[in-house]
Structure formats: structure tokens, C-alpha cells
Scaffold this motif. Structure first.
Motif, short mmCIF file in Angstrom:
data_model
loop_
_atom_site.label_atom_id
_atom_site.label_comp_id
_atom_site.label_asym_id
_atom_site.label_seq_id
_atom_site.Cartn_x
_atom_site.Cartn_y
_atom_site.Cartn_z
N VAL A 35 0.85 -1.20 0.00
CA VAL A 35 0.00 0.00 0.00
C VAL A 35 0.88 1.25 0.00
CG1 VAL A 35 -1.74 1.32 1.28
CG2 VAL A 35 -1.88 -1.18 1.21
N PHE A 36 1.89 1.21 0.85
CA PHE A 36 2.81 2.35 0.98
C PHE A 36 3.48 2.65 -0.36
CE2 PHE A 36 6.87 4.01 3.16
CZ PHE A 36 6.30 5.24 3.44
N SER A 37 3.98 1.62 -1.01
CA SER A 37 4.66 1.85 -2.30
C SER A 37 3.67 2.33 -3.35
CB SER A 37 5.39 0.58 -2.76
OG SER A 37 4.47 -0.46 -3.00
N ASN A 62 17.81 -0.19 0.51
CA ASN A 62 16.42 0.27 0.52
C ASN A 62 15.51 -0.78 -0.13
OD1 ASN A 62 13.99 1.57 0.30
ND2 ASN A 62 14.83 3.44 -0.61
N PRO A 63 14.56 -1.34 0.63
CA PRO A 63 13.68 -2.37 0.04
C PRO A 63 12.79 -1.81 -1.08
CG PRO A 63 12.91 -1.74 2.21
CD PRO A 63 14.22 -1.07 2.03
N PHE A 64 12.71 -0.49 -1.15
CA PHE A 64 11.88 0.13 -2.20
C PHE A 64 12.73 0.59 -3.39
CE2 PHE A 64 9.45 0.74 1.76
CZ PHE A 64 8.27 0.07 1.40
N ASN A 65 13.93 0.06 -3.53
CA ASN A 65 14.71 0.47 -4.71
C ASN A 65 14.22 -0.28 -5.96
OD1 ASN A 65 16.06 -2.03 -4.92
ND2 ASN A 65 17.75 -1.35 -3.62
N ALA A 66 14.79 0.08 -7.10
CA ALA A 66 14.27 -0.43 -8.38
C ALA A 66 14.40 -1.94 -8.53
CB ALA A 66 14.99 0.27 -9.53
N ALA A 67 15.29 -2.55 -7.75
CA ALA A 67 15.46 -4.00 -7.83
C ALA A 67 14.68 -4.70 -6.72
CB ALA A 67 16.93 -4.35 -7.72
N ARG A 93 11.42 -5.70 -4.05
CA ARG A 93 10.18 -6.46 -4.18
C ARG A 93 9.00 -5.61 -4.67
NH1 ARG A 93 7.88 -10.91 -2.41
NH2 ARG A 93 5.84 -10.88 -1.40
N TYR A 94 9.05 -4.32 -4.41
CA TYR A 94 7.89 -3.47 -4.73
C TYR A 94 8.06 -2.73 -6.06
CZ TYR A 94 7.16 -4.93 -0.05
OH TYR A 94 7.02 -5.76 1.03
N SER A 95 9.15 -3.02 -6.73
CA SER A 95 9.37 -2.46 -8.06
C SER A 95 8.59 -3.29 -9.08
CB SER A 95 10.87 -2.52 -8.39
OG SER A 95 11.07 -2.33 -9.77
N ASP A 96 8.03 -2.63 -10.07
CA ASP A 96 7.28 -3.36 -11.10
C ASP A 96 8.18 -3.84 -12.24
OD1 ASP A 96 4.80 -3.06 -9.79
OD2 ASP A 96 4.65 -1.00 -10.50
N LYS A 97 9.46 -3.56 -12.12
CA LYS A 97 10.42 -4.08 -13.12
C LYS A 97 11.73 -4.33 -12.39
CE LYS A 97 11.36 -4.50 -17.70
NZ LYS A 97 10.60 -5.29 -18.65
N ARG A 98 11.78 -5.47 -11.70
CA ARG A 98 12.91 -5.74 -10.81
C ARG A 98 14.20 -6.08 -11.53
NH1 ARG A 98 11.02 -9.78 -6.23
NH2 ARG A 98 13.06 -9.17 -5.41
N HIS A 99 14.10 -6.41 -12.79
CA HIS A 99 15.31 -6.78 -13.53
C HIS A 99 15.52 -5.88 -14.74
CE1 HIS A 99 15.58 -10.18 -10.88
NE2 HIS A 99 14.32 -10.48 -11.15
N GLY A 100 14.93 -4.72 -14.72
CA GLY A 100 15.06 -3.79 -15.84
C GLY A 100 16.33 -2.95 -15.74
N GLN A 101 16.40 -1.96 -16.61
CA GLN A 101 17.58 -1.09 -16.68
C GLN A 101 17.81 -0.34 -15.36
OE1 GLN A 101 19.99 -0.61 -19.04
NE2 GLN A 101 19.11 -2.45 -19.94
N ALA A 102 16.70 0.16 -14.78
CA ALA A 102 16.84 0.93 -13.54
C ALA A 102 17.41 0.05 -12.44
CB ALA A 102 15.49 1.50 -13.12
#
Lengths: 441, 162
Positions: free
Chosen positions: A224-226, A322-327, A329-338
Motif C-alpha cells: 500500500v505504501f509503495s 532500501n527495500p523500495f529500490n528499483a530492484a 520487491r515493490y518495483s514493477d520491473k525488478r530486472h530492468g535497466q533501472a
């Protein structure tokens, strides 16, 4: 006879003067009407073109699947101005990112629940950034929002309080669930306490409550937070504005439109030439947003009474965990460029005392300047650069970047020209509907 | 002085003023035309092989994007040979890379990359992922090779960016 001779001499003199006048006028008119492209070298013209924006574009953010969802942006717009996300209902994002001040606050450093240590950066065109905060400790726009909410000196809030605020407001809840999944059973306060977050002070209510929660419920709260961050980021992606007098001038240069070229003052043109040429300003302030998006140590000495700020070094350390970084669990593209960028982060200690290059768009609206707001006016910033290494006396954090040796000494009139140019970077105003709180969702 | 003489004098002065007013910017322009000071993209054909300074190793760039992208991550691939027998690949060599800009410095670098690339190792061939040039101009790669107790440094200049 003498009178005739005198008259003849006068006539000859004025004939010569008339001829000189004619030549002078022709030359002046020819010069004045010449295309401004002649003022710049080919390299300078190319540099100007690299700064100019022909079309508005916003960097895609695959880590946020609702980044371009209008419903998410509408929810985010509401939440941006909503004070319920702060612990005492006193602060919203707009408290520090004031639309009328180019989405900054006009203070040297941010002031919310506490006086912070860093200047509030603008949000206009921030969607183009790769890293967020002065130290880049967030790698997505949505993750940036979350840190503000839980910063004890800013909103002082916590993720459970945010989830409850969403849940308890019928309209917001409906808007949230129209964009994201259904909210978890937040009415059950045993499962979802009113206040809880990790990394809260040991023994505090929020820390103790977080400790009682199951992993599944923590994950639901984090989700929810993310999502709140993602909705606000979806709104912030609309805060994009170019169309400055500089952009119009660059276009006029491109098309050879002489009347368009005449819209910029001579001082601003001299400043522009210096900016893209001898001043080497665009080594770091490059591209359409006048920033390379990277981090540089300018050799700013620690001010009296100021805490040592490690800048990017601390940002790198924080970002990695940071658990909210681009890699995460809450990222919608965990293995993308970011996400991949995280694996290329430089050693933290190599970036000690470095801060992100700020955009120069709307710079005249976003005083004070530098990461700690130590410069109240643009001229002071220029004077700092003009003084070179001599300005970096006192206690330094890390090492002053060698690139700065390229910046020449600026005279007072050159500083004035540079400031005149920077004033041409004010972009067209954003629509009022975007810069005011929506009456309802 | 007759009235029309005065007019001529006034017009002369005006013309002179107008010409002088635009002169400084034009002069500055012509100065920079002769020697550009702009931070322009570098355009040169990079040398793709270099011996280490002690001549013990030959380093070749066997893969490089053209043009090198500006402010985007890219990959590069090296192979390392015996400097005295340039056809002999060194399968056990180790490689380290530093990339930076000298900005006119004869010694050292004004700054490096803000990326820490990952170096793979495939028996003498080294794919490098995560190169990132954030400034226009000439970048210098400092490639340090070590093998069987010997060490050498090779330098490459790369243009940024297309």
C-alpha cells in the motif's frame, strides 16, 4: 574670400562625414540584421541545440506500472496536497514543494517537523531524473516520496498510518482501489496497527507495533505504501514544462528566424555563449534539463554549525539497502535497466561530498542554491565558481572535483551576463489545474 | 553650422554607436571561431590496441559501440595477449579498468566515471558491462593487466559521444 574658403572646407568635411556615415550605417544595419548564428561557433551552436527541447518527453518508468495511468495521477494529485499523510496533519508535499515557487519552498533548507539539512529541489521536470534527493538515495520518483513520509523531520509519519488514512477516507479508498488491488483488512487493528514502521526508534510505539506484525501483513502494508508513492509520482510526472525564452531562441537560431532571435537580450546572448563555451558550465549542466544527473564535489566547505554531509557516499549506502529500490520487491520491473544500475554503483567512499547537479531550468524561481541553500542569489553561485580553488577554504568533505579547474575566472560583467542567460530558463507556467489542490477525487 | 550639417553629425554618431554596440559579441564570436572552447562531443577514431607501458602485454578492444552512447550504459570487450608474442592470448591474465577524463591534465585524471563496471573473464577475453560516460569529450581508459606476477598498464582514448 576667406569666408568662401572656409565654407568650401566645411562642405568638404561634411561630405566626408556623410560618406563615413553612409558606410557606418550600412555596416551597422548589416551587422545588426545578421543572423545570430554568426555569433556562435559551430560547436557552440551544437551545444545550444543539445540544450533545446523541441518536444516534451518524459522518461518512462517501468518500475511504476501506473506511472502513466490518469486515474493514478488524479489520486496522486489529491494526495500531493493532502495533509493526512503527515503525523500531525500539518504537512503535505505542497508544504515544501510550493507550486508558486517552482515547487520549492524558498528556504535555504527544508522546514517541516524539523529544520532539515538540505535545500528543497524543484519537482518541475524531476520525472527526467535518474536519481532523487541531493544524494541520489532514491532511484525512482515513487521511492523518493516514501522517504519523505517516514522522515521524522519531514512528515514524521509511518506506512501503517498512511494505509489507514487511505482506508478511512471513502473517496480516497475508492480511488485507490480503482487503480490498485483491494486494500488489506485494515479495520483489524491487531493485524494492522494504527502506527507501525521498521527503523523506528527502538522502543517506540511504531517499532513495537511493527515487531508484532506478520511478514505477510508487513508485505501488504509495504505494498500500500509503495502504491501511494507510485500514485504521487504519476501526478509529479505531469509537472513538466519547457518552452522557456531560451527554447524559443534556440528554435529561432535553428530556423534562422531573426525576429525570434531578437527576443533575447544581448547580455543573455553573451551569457549563453559563455555558458556553452569558455565557461564550461555545460560539462555538468548538460542536456535539455541542464544537468548530467550525476554527482560532483564542488569543494563547498562545511559551514560553521553545519553537520558534515557525506552527500552521494551516504546516498549510495542508503540506496543499496532500501527495500523500495528499483530492484526491490515493490518495483514493477525488478530486472530492468533501472534495477541494473544498482549493480554498477561506484564505491561509496569515492563519492564523498558529492551532490547531484541540479537542473537550471527555472533556476531564477528556485533560490536559494546549493545542497544546503548557502547561496541566496545566482550571483553568489557564480562568484563561488569565479574564485576557483580559493573559495574552497576551510573544512572540505571528500575531494574537490578536478573538472572545476576548467571554469575560468568570471568578471563582474560576465557574471551579470550569465545570470541574464539563466533568467531565460524560466519555463512556461503549468496549468492552474495541475498546481492547485483538487477539490475532490 | 547649418542645420543639415548637424543632422549629418548626429546620424554619424548614431551609426558609430550602433556599430560599436554589437561589436563586442561579434569579436568574441570570431575569437571562439578560431579556437572552439565548447564542450563538444569528441570525434576521433580510437586506437583499438595498445601495449602496456612495459611492453609485457598487448591489450585489444575487440568490441566497442559506435558511436559510444552519451549518458547511457554500454559494454566493451577486451582481449589480452603476450606483449612479446602478440598472437598468444593470456588465459590467466587479470584485468582492472579505470575510466576518466584528463581535461588537459598531463598526469592523473580530473574525474572518473560514476559507474563501477563489472568485468567478466573468459580466458583472456574480458567483457566489461556498465561503462557510462556522463560528459562529452575525450575519455581515457586505464587498463591494468596482471599475469604470473607481472603487471602493466595500457591506455586507450575513447571519444564521447555520438
Amino acid at each position: 574670400m576667406w569666408a568662401r574658403l572656409y565654407e568650401g572646407w566645411v562642405i568638404t568635411l561634411y561630405s566626408v562625414l556623410a560618406a563615413v556615415t553612409l558606410i557606418g550605417l550600412t555596416s551597422a544595419i548589416a551587422t545588426a540584421s545578421a543572423d545570430d548564428r554568426a555569433l556562435y561557433s559551430p560547436d557552440e551552436l551544437a551545444a545550444i541545440e543539445r540544450h533545446a527541447t523541441a518536444t516534451v518527453h518524459v522518461r518512462a518508468d517501468p518500475t511504476n506500472k501506473v506511472a502513466d495511468d490518469p486515474k493514478a495521477a488524479a489520486l496522486g494529485h489529491f494526495l500531493f496536497f493532502d495533509r493526512h499523510l503527515s503525523i500531525n496533519d500539518d504537512f503535505s508535499c505542497a508544504s515544501c514543494h510550493k507550486p508558486q515557487l517552482g515547487f520549492t519552498d524558498g528556504h535555504p533548507v527544508a522546514k517541516a517537523l524539523a529544520v532539515e539539512t538540505r535545500n528543497t529541489p524543484t519537482l518541475i521536470n524531476a520525472a527526467e531524473d535518474q536519481w532523487f534527493f541531493w544524494d541520489g538515495r532514491a532511484d525512482t520518483q515513487w521511492a523518493q516520496v516514501l522517504q519523505v513520509i517516514e522522515n521524522p523531520g519531514e512528515f514524521g509519519g509511518d506506512r501503517l498510518a498512511v494505509a489507514h488514512a487511505i482506508y478511512n477516507d471513502q473517496g480516497v479508498r475508492r480511488a485507490y482501489e480503482a487503480v490498485f488491488d483491494s486494500l488489506p483488512p485494515l479495520s483489524n487493528l491487531k493485524l494492522f496497527p494504527a502506527h507501525a514502521r521498521p527503523n523506528a526508534p527502538k522502543g517506540s510505539v511504531a517499532a513495537r507495533a511493527w515487531a508484532t506484525m506478520s511478514d505477510t501483513d508487513r508485505d501488504a502494508a509495504n505494498r500500500v505504501f509503495s502504491n501511494v508513492g507510485k500514485a504521487i509520482a504519476a501526478y509529479e510526472r505531469h509537472l513538466v514544462s519547457y518552452g522557456s525564452p531560451f527554447d524559443h531562441y534556440a528554435k529561432a537560431l535553428r530556423t534562422g528566424d531573426e525576429s525570434g532571435q531578437a527576443q533575447l537580450s544581448l547580455a543573455a546572448k553573451r551569457g549563453l555563449k559563455l555558458f556553452v563555451g569558455r565557461g564550461h558550465c555545460d560539462l555538468c549542466h548538460s542536456g535539455p534539463d541542464f544537468t548530467d544527473g550525476q554527482f560532483h564535489n564542488l569543494g563547498l566547505p562545511v559551514l560553521a554549525g553545519e553537520a558534515v554531509d557525506t552527500g552521494r557516499a551516504g546516498g549510495i549506502r542508503s540506496l543499496k539497502v532500501n527495500p523500495f529500490n528499483a530492484a526491490g520487491r515493490y518495483s514493477d520491473k525488478r530486472h530492468g535497466q533501472a534495477a541494473k544500475r544498482l549493480s554498477f554503483l561506484p564505491p561509496a567512499k569515492s563519492m564523498l561530498g558529492a551532490f547531484k547537479t541540479p537542473t537550471l531550468r527555472n533556476v531564477a524561481r528556485t533560490a536559494p542554491y546549493a545542497h544546503d541553500g548557502r547561496f541566496t542569489a545566482m550571483t553568489q553561485v557564480m562568484q563561488f565558481y569565479a574564485e576557483g580553488k580559493a573559495a574552497s577554504h576551510g573544512r572540505l568533505v571528500g575531494k574537490r572535483e578536478g573538472t572545476l579547474m576548467l571554469v575560468p575566472h568570471f568578471t563582474a560583467s560576465e557574471i551579470s551576463d550569465l545570470v541574464a542567460f539563466l533568467r531565460t530558463l524560466n519555463s512556461a507556467p503549468l496549468p492552474e489545474a495541475l498546481t492547485t489542490a483538487p477539490a475532490h477525487l | 553650422m547649418k542645420p543639415h550639417h548637424r543632422y549629418i553629425a548626429v546620424i554619424s554618431l548614431a551609426a558609430l554607436t550602433a556599430a560599436l554596440n554589437v561589436a563586442p559579441l561579434r569579436a568574441a564570436s570570431q575569437m571562439s571561431m578560431s579556437k572552439s572552447m565548447s564542450d563538444a562531443p569528441a570525434h576521433f577514431k580510437p586506437k583499438l590496441s595498445a601495449y602496456t607501458t612495459n611492453h609485457d602485454f598487448l591489450v585489444k578492444i575487440i568490441s566497442l559501440p559506435h558511436p559510444i552512447p552519451y549518458q547511457k550504459y554500454f559494454s566493451i570487450k577486451f582481449s589480452v595477449y603476450d606483449g612479446h608474442r602478440p598472437n598468444k592470448l593470456l588465459p590467466k591474465a587479470r584485468l582492472r579498468i579505470f575510466a576518466g577524463m584528463r581535461h588537459g591534465l598531463k598526469q592523473g585524471f580530473a574525474h572518473g566515471m560514476q559507474s563501477s563496471p563489472k568485468i567478466g573473464d573468459k580466458k583472456g577475453v574480458f567483457p566489461v558491462d556498465g561503462m557510462y560516460f556522463h560528459m562529452m569529450g575525450k575519455w581515457t581508459l586505464k587498463v591494468t593487466v596482471s599475469d604470473h606476477g607481472k603487471k602493466g598498464i595500457a591506455y586507450f582514448n575513447l571519444p564521447c559521444c555520438g
